[in-house]
Design an enzyme around this catalytic site. Structure first.
Site, PDB file in Angstrom:
ATOM      1  N   ASP A 136      46.141 -26.400  16.139  1.00 13.82           N
ATOM      2  CA  ASP A 136      45.717 -26.234  17.484  1.00 13.82           C
ATOM      3  C   ASP A 136      45.326 -25.020  18.102  1.00 13.82           C
ATOM      4  O   ASP A 136      45.114 -24.683  19.137  1.00 13.82           O
ATOM      5  CB  ASP A 136      47.004 -26.891  18.391  1.00 13.82           C
ATOM      6  CG  ASP A 136      48.185 -26.189  18.269  1.00 13.82           C
ATOM      7  OD1 ASP A 136      48.245 -25.043  17.693  1.00 13.82           O
ATOM      8  OD2 ASP A 136      49.136 -26.557  18.487  1.00 13.82           O
ATOM      9  N   ASP A 157      54.993 -30.440   9.904  1.00 13.72           N
ATOM     10  CA  ASP A 157      53.542 -30.846  10.446  1.00 13.72           C
ATOM     11  C   ASP A 157      52.847 -29.661  10.029  1.00 13.72           C
ATOM     12  O   ASP A 157      52.750 -28.392  10.311  1.00 13.72           O
ATOM     13  CB  ASP A 157      53.605 -30.631  12.163  1.00 13.72           C
ATOM     14  CG  ASP A 157      52.534 -31.301  12.713  1.00 13.72           C
ATOM     15  OD1 ASP A 157      51.613 -31.749  12.240  1.00 13.72           O
ATOM     16  OD2 ASP A 157      52.457 -30.883  13.854  1.00 13.72           O
TER      17      ASP A 157
END
Ligand SMILES: *[C@@H]1O[C@H](CO)[C@@H](O)[C@H](O)[C@H]1NC(C)=O
Length: 249
Positions: free
Chosen positions: A34, A146
């Site tokens: 991100d 993640d």
């Protein structure tokens, strides 16, 4: 065998250490990139003297003691460094970083800790990856890794538009990211290798399951993140060489 009390007292710390030593178990993975400043890049998360290294908008390392506002926020200028992209050590081992949630634990305990993942499903089944925890996530379940990989999907937050002019939902799908290796060809130069890694070493695996155990970090990982935990339940002295080149078949 009966041991004298003195002996028991003497060995108790070692016994406890062996029992408490490592987080381990089975878990799941997802993927993300991100571009945001990872959570363990703020000061005094975990017990490392230095927080995780972040970079400015132009991918230049900041030396700010972790105090720069995240690029995810308006006017923020701390982003994830492209140098925290995964890479292949050899055919069966890779190094990288991840946002982590360990059952029964907390960020103070996992920030900058390393975990050896052994993939247990999908095309990478049997391969190993050592990841350093640099982030956490409100949307992560228990024993969830993640894994940070460019083009893996921005998820909830997106600083990639600010940093690299990525599309509003990031590259590809907001969750999951790009869907083929060809998309990596159009990536910013600094992120190409990490995007390709997903289709080369990682064989395009889609959220494989893992067994995991905590390990001392490879020095090749901490050299890039600058975050090194002090001794806690295990000896955290980084292991191995400070530089491990990318393996190519
Ligand atoms: C990959 O590297 C690791 C760490 O150096 C080593 O233990 C392992 O044997 C290597 N595997 C192969 C297939 O070369």
């Amino acid at each position: 065998m009966r041991l004298p009390l003195g002996t028991l007292v003497a060995i108790l710390p070692f016994y406890l250490e062996a029992v408490l030593a490592q987080a381990q178990g089975s878990g799941k993975t997802t993927r993300y990139w991100d571009c945001c400043k990872p959570s363990c890049a703020w000061p005094r998360k975990g017990n490392s003297p230095q927080p995780v290294l972040t970079c400015d908008k132009n991918d230049r390392p900041l030396s700010d003691g972790g105090n720069t506002k995240s690029g995810c926020e308006n006017g923020g200028n701390a982003f994830m460094c492209s140098s925290q992209s995964p890479w292949a050590v050899n055919d069966t081992l890779a190094y990288g970083w991840a946002a982590v949630n360990i059952a029964g634990s907390n960020e103070a305990t996992w920030c900058c800790a390393c975990y050896e993942l052994t993939f247990t499903s999908g095309p990478v089944s049997g391969k190993k990856m050592v990841v350093q925890a640099t982030n956490t996530g409100g949307d992560l379940g228990n024993n969830h890794f993640d894994i940070a990989m460019p083009g893996g999907g921005v998820g909830i937050f997106n600083a990639c538009t600010n940093q690299y002019g990525a599309p509003p939902n990031g590259w590809g799908e907001r969750y999951g990211g790009v869907t083929s290796k060809s998309a990596c060809a159009n990536f910013p130069a600094a992120l190409k290798a990490g995007c390709n890694w997903r289709y080369d070493w990682f064989q395009g695996a889609d959220n494989p399951n893992v067994n995991f155990r905590q390990v001392a970090c490879p020095a090749a990982i901490t050299e890039k993140s600058k975050c090194v935990r002090q001794r806690d339940s295990i000896d955290q002295t980084p292991t191995g060489p400070k530089e491990v080149p990318t393996w190519t078949p």
